[in-house]
Design an enzyme around this catalytic site. Structure first.
Site, PDB file in Angstrom:
ATOM      1  N   CYS A   1      18.998 -35.382  29.662  1.00 30.53           N
ATOM      2  CA  CYS A   1      17.978 -35.176  30.678  1.00 30.53           C
ATOM      3  C   CYS A   1      18.357 -34.006  31.596  1.00 30.53           C
ATOM      4  O   CYS A   1      19.533 -33.660  31.742  1.00 30.53           O
ATOM      5  CB  CYS A   1      17.825 -36.454  31.504  1.00 30.53           C
TER       6      CYS A   1
ATOM      7  N   CYS B   1      16.494 -43.113  35.462  1.00 30.69           N
ATOM      8  CA  CYS B   1      15.838 -41.890  35.010  1.00 30.69           C
ATOM      9  C   CYS B   1      14.433 -41.771  35.596  1.00 30.69           C
ATOM     10  O   CYS B   1      13.576 -42.633  35.373  1.00 30.69           O
ATOM     11  CB  CYS B   1      15.764 -41.881  33.488  1.00 30.69           C
TER      12      CYS B   1
ATOM     13  N   ARG C   1      22.195 -35.162  38.132  1.00 27.91           N
ATOM     14  CA  ARG C   1      23.364 -36.056  38.192  1.00 27.91           C
ATOM     15  C   ARG C   1      24.112 -36.139  36.873  1.00 27.91           C
ATOM     16  O   ARG C   1      25.149 -36.809  36.800  1.00 27.91           O
ATOM     17  CB  ARG C   1      22.897 -37.454  38.621  1.00 27.91           C
TER      18      ARG C   1
ATOM     19  N   ASP D   1      18.175 -34.123  34.689  1.00 25.96           N
ATOM     20  CA  ASP D   1      18.605 -34.736  35.941  1.00 25.96           C
ATOM     21  C   ASP D   1      19.907 -34.097  36.442  1.00 25.96           C
ATOM     22  O   ASP D   1      20.874 -33.954  35.693  1.00 25.96           O
ATOM     23  CB  ASP D   1      18.805 -36.244  35.726  1.00 25.96           C
TER      24      ASP D   1
ATOM     25  N   HIS E   1      20.018 -41.859  30.571  1.00 25.79           N
ATOM     26  CA  HIS E   1      20.852 -42.246  31.708  1.00 25.79           C
ATOM     27  C   HIS E   1      20.126 -43.238  32.606  1.00 25.79           C
ATOM     28  O   HIS E   1      18.886 -43.337  32.580  1.00 25.79           O
ATOM     29  CB  HIS E   1      21.244 -41.012  32.529  1.00 25.79           C
TER      30      HIS E   1
END
Length: 223
Positions: A39, A101, A43, A41, A98
């Protein structure tokens, strides 16, 4: 932005020099063994997570770690995967979802992304995930439901991955292996899909079976 600029200066003075020989070799070409699909993302850091070095991973990132099936989209995902598989000859592909999400939350609650037409269109490539969750996980709610959605989406995207011609060809040859992972942000744990049990299990307990790479079984449950 200033933080990033300072980081570049520190990279040049503290990190680059000890690895200068590696980077000089990488300037001549790349030979990664693994395509890591995850992803966008902020993080998620694939290299930090796997303790890998520059040149080890060929990385594809997008919202929801989605792989449109063959012919379903004209974006860069198929081209990136084809280059990794047929051009670079990677031997493993990991699709890594993850916890928490946002894309999967948007998939579950489309009204939250209604003002984002491009996002809504992109998430249509995970419609199979949404229907599987709707029809089979009505007993879950909150974060447990999001976790189940993340897991199911990894499995759906693995199935989509198998429809891509370059991937399908290598799977028949038996020299390409697919893996489904889920990273739990708050604990640092990684769970891998185990075909024998039909569950995601801690990576430390994962027994990879190459002969079962194309199998897809799933029993109810969530991390």
């Amino acid at each position: 932005m200033q933080k990033l600029i300072q980081g570049i200066h520190r990279f040049r003075t503290e990190d680059f020099r000890p690895l200068q020989g590696l980077f000089e070799q990488l300037a001549k070409g790349q030979n990664p063994e693994t395509l890591f699909i995850t992803c966008s993302d902020s993080r998620i850091d694939p290299n930090l997570l796997t303790r890998s070095r520059p040149g080890d991973l060929f990385i594809l990132r997008n919202a929801g770690n989605i792989v449109p099936s063959h012919g379903a989209a004209s974006g860069g995902e198929a081209a990136t995967i084809e280059f990794a598989v047929a051009g670079l000859g990677v031997r493993d592909i990991i699709i890594c979802g993850h916890s928490h999400c946002g894309a999967m939350k948007g998939l579950l609650q489309p009204e939250t992304v209604a003002a984002l037409p491009a996002v809504t269109s992109w998430l249509s490539h995970a419609e199979t995930t949404r229907r599987i969750v709707r029809d089979n996980y009505g007993h879950l709610e909150g974060e447990r439901l999001v976790t189940a959605t993340v897991e199911e989406n990894v499995l759906v995207q693995l199935e989509n991955l198998r429809t891509l011609p370059a991937v399908a060809s290598r799977l028949v040859r038996g020299d390409l292996h697919l893996h489904g992972w889920v990273y739990k942000i708050e604990t640092g744990e990684v769970f891998a899909y185990d075909t024998s049990s039909g569950q995601f299990v801690p990576l430390t307990q994962y027994q990879y079976q190459p002969s079962e790479a194309a199998a897809r079984r799933r029993t109810s449950g969530a991390i």
